[in-house]
Design a protein around this motif. Structure first.
Motif, mmCIF file in Angstrom:
data_model
loop_
_atom_site.group_PDB
_atom_site.id
_atom_site.type_symbol
_atom_site.label_atom_id
_atom_site.label_comp_id
_atom_site.label_asym_id
_atom_site.label_seq_id
_atom_site.Cartn_x
_atom_site.Cartn_y
_atom_site.Cartn_z
ATOM 1 N N SER A 297 1.433 -1.277 -0.042
ATOM 2 C CA SER A 297 0.440 -0.282 -0.242
ATOM 3 C C SER A 297 1.008 1.000 -0.027
ATOM 4 N N ALA A 298 1.994 0.977 1.048
ATOM 5 C CA ALA A 298 2.608 2.903 0.421
ATOM 6 C C ALA A 298 3.982 2.355 -0.735
ATOM 7 N N VAL A 302 6.107 -0.513 -6.530
ATOM 8 C CA VAL A 302 6.379 -2.010 -6.803
ATOM 9 C C VAL A 302 5.257 -3.250 -6.615
ATOM 10 N N ALA A 303 4.233 -2.987 -6.830
ATOM 11 C CA ALA A 303 2.697 -4.152 -6.416
ATOM 12 C C ALA A 303 2.895 -4.396 -7.146
ATOM 13 N N GLY A 304 3.352 -4.156 -8.472
ATOM 14 C CA GLY A 304 2.627 -5.168 -9.792
ATOM 15 C C GLY A 304 2.616 -6.414 -9.573
ATOM 16 N N PRO A 305 4.017 -7.363 -9.800
ATOM 17 C CA PRO A 305 3.262 -8.618 -9.332
ATOM 18 C C PRO A 305 2.904 -9.612 -8.732
ATOM 19 N N ARG A 312 2.742 -14.655 -4.886
ATOM 20 C CA ARG A 312 4.016 -14.275 -5.473
ATOM 21 C C ARG A 312 4.422 -12.829 -3.772
ATOM 22 N N VAL A 313 3.617 -12.698 -2.849
ATOM 23 C CA VAL A 313 3.984 -12.022 -1.540
ATOM 24 C C VAL A 313 5.227 -11.867 -0.872
#
Length: 494
Positions: A297-298, A302-305, A312-313
């Protein structure tokens, strides 16, 4: 390959170390008992950690963190169910099964134990249980090979076909060469790697997101329901998730660890070690997914994948927050989870084919050396079939893992549990339990009755079938005598 050298080097070193352990175990493998059960020589630490590692597959570092990341704490009911089920399995089954298998013909496999415990001269119990193991575990193996292939594919940019063989080769190699000892020793290393990754990663994520208070505020800002354990759940849904814990009583690869312990005295200590490991790992897994909500969230850039594939987290957090060398070690933990489960499943299938078919029906007087090499050959056969099934990653059979867990849990769970605590159980009762449990799972799954996970009715109906069918007959004097001797042995040494 689109990969940093440190990650690649770390993977290569890790895989080489696992294969080396396989060759070390080769030197201690002299007969079929050594190959299948390590000569019943596992101490409490190896018993505990190998039982845990063989249980937790890639789901621990990919599936569960992804589910928590998407839906919050409401997805953690399954972890609670697994902890309760595993503890009860250690408490009621582990020590008793260790002693009962020894008193019943020094049984090396579950079908072998059922056949000896209930004096089944027809071979029906052995054949049916061995077939159940082979069918469901081949499916399991295929799913493990796909998980390994996906890891290699995403980490190293390989084609799926290349990744399929790369991911499976090392596991097949050390299982083929070293057998049970190799699998158990590597499981111990892999369990250590997994707990290291699952304690370190959430701590670093927490620091990166500003500490506990800031992280929790960010998670709440994203969606207040992330903290709600009952979000989008029903009573049936919670019971179904908790019901996964029932599966432990019937999983051959976990029960084999109990059978291989060096003595009953090791079991109590192994239980404490294993449950501590399991609680820390599952807690870390939940924390990775939960704290990942705040981190991405921050840092939406870079959250796309992760948004594309929430499983993939853990992988993305490892890559983003750690030095490439440490990231390589953490990503190896996923490979460890996959390899530890796959190797156990390959070995149990090999054991069923070698001990329960080849030795029993084809070559009763086969030498120990011959049986060990037949066991190795069977590892290759099962592995090649599983790879062929995994060649199409979208094959529907790979969606049957929860089905297979339910099948084992319902078909074998009640039979194993009741056989070690009730001397009044008969051969027909055991046969009825396996058949009723398996058939209930198949029928319930097909009709999706009440939305309830099929292991629950399967376990209940199988238990009732065992009791009522056993009451229609009576165990032989020999069965009662062996049960009493084993129970006395257990109570003296526990």
């Amino acid at each position: 390959m689109s990969v940093s050298n440190p990650t690649l080097i770390t993977f290569v070193i890790y895989i080489a170390a696992m294969v080396l352990i396989g060759f070390m175990a080769y030197r201690s493998t002299n007969n079929l008992s050594d190959y299948i059960l390590g000569g019943r020589s596992l101490g409490s630490v190896v018993t505990a950690l190998s039982a845990g590692a063989s249980d937790m597959s890639g789901w621990l570092l990919m599936g569960l963190p992804g589910a928590i990341y998407m839906s919050g704490l409401s997805e953690s009911w399954i972890a609670i169910g697994l902890i309760v089920g595993a503890y009860l399995n250690w408490l009621f089954v582990a020590g008793r099964l260790r002693v009962q298998t020894e008193h019943n013909g020094d049984a090396l496999t579950l079908p072998d134990y059922f056949s000896s415990r209930f004096e089944d001269k027809s071979g029906l119990l052995r054949i049916i249980s061995a077939v159940v193991i082979l069918v469901f575990f081949t499916i399991y193996c295929a799913s493990g090979i796909v998980a390994g292939a996906r890891l290699f594919e995403s980490t190293f940019g390989m084609s799926y076909e290349t990744a399929l063989w790369a991911g499976a080769a090392a596991t097949i190699a050390y299982t083929f060469v070293g057998g049970f000892l190799a699998v158990s020793w590597t499981d111990t290393v892999q369990a250590t790697l997994m707990i290291f990754a699952l304690i370190l990663t959430p701590i670093i994520v927490l620091l990166a997101t500003g500490g506990v208070d800031t992280t929790f505020l960010a998670i709440e800002a994203k969606n207040p329901d992330n903290f709600n354990m009952l979000k989008n759940t029903t009573f049936i849904g919670i019971i179904s998730l908790m019901g996964w814990g029932l599966g432990y009583f019937g999983q051959p690869h976990i029960l084999a660890r109990f059978m291989a312990a060096d003595s009953v005295k090791s079991i109590a200590n192994a239980r404490r070690i294993s449950m501590t490991w399991m609680i820390l790992c599952l807690g870390g897994t939940v924390a990775v997914g939960f704290f990942g909500i705040a981190y991405f969230s921050a840092h939406p850039e870079v959250a796309g994948p992760v948004n594309e594939n929430h499983e993939r987290v853990f992988i993305e957090l490892a890559k983003l927050l750690f030095n490439p060398w440490i990231a390589g070690v953490l990503l190896s933990a996923i490979l460890a989870a996959v390899m530890s489960t796959l190797s156990c499943q390959l070995l149990v299938c090999s054991s069923a084919l070698t001990e329960d078919f080849y030795k029993t029906f084809l070559r009763k007087n086969a030498s120990q050396l011959e049986l060990v090499w037949v066991g190795r050959a069977m590892v290759l056969v099962v592995a090649l079939i599983a790879i062929a099934m995994a060649a199409n990653p979208n094959n529907r059979v790979l969606g049957l893992v929860s089905y297979a867990w339910a099948g084992f849990g319902a078909a074998f769970g009640p039979v194993v549990l009741i056989s070690v605590i009730w001397k009044g159980m008969t051969r027909n009762g055991a046969l009825a339990g396996i058949l009723v449990g398996a058939i209930t799972v198949i029928v319930w799954k097909h009709f999706e009755l009440l939305g309830l996970y099929e292991i629950i009715p399967g376990f209940i109906f199988a238990s009732l079938a065992i009791y009522f069918v056993s009451k229609m007959g009576a165990p032989t004097a020999g069965m009662v005598e062996r049960f009493d001797a084993a129970e006395k042995d257990y109570n003296l040494n526990k």
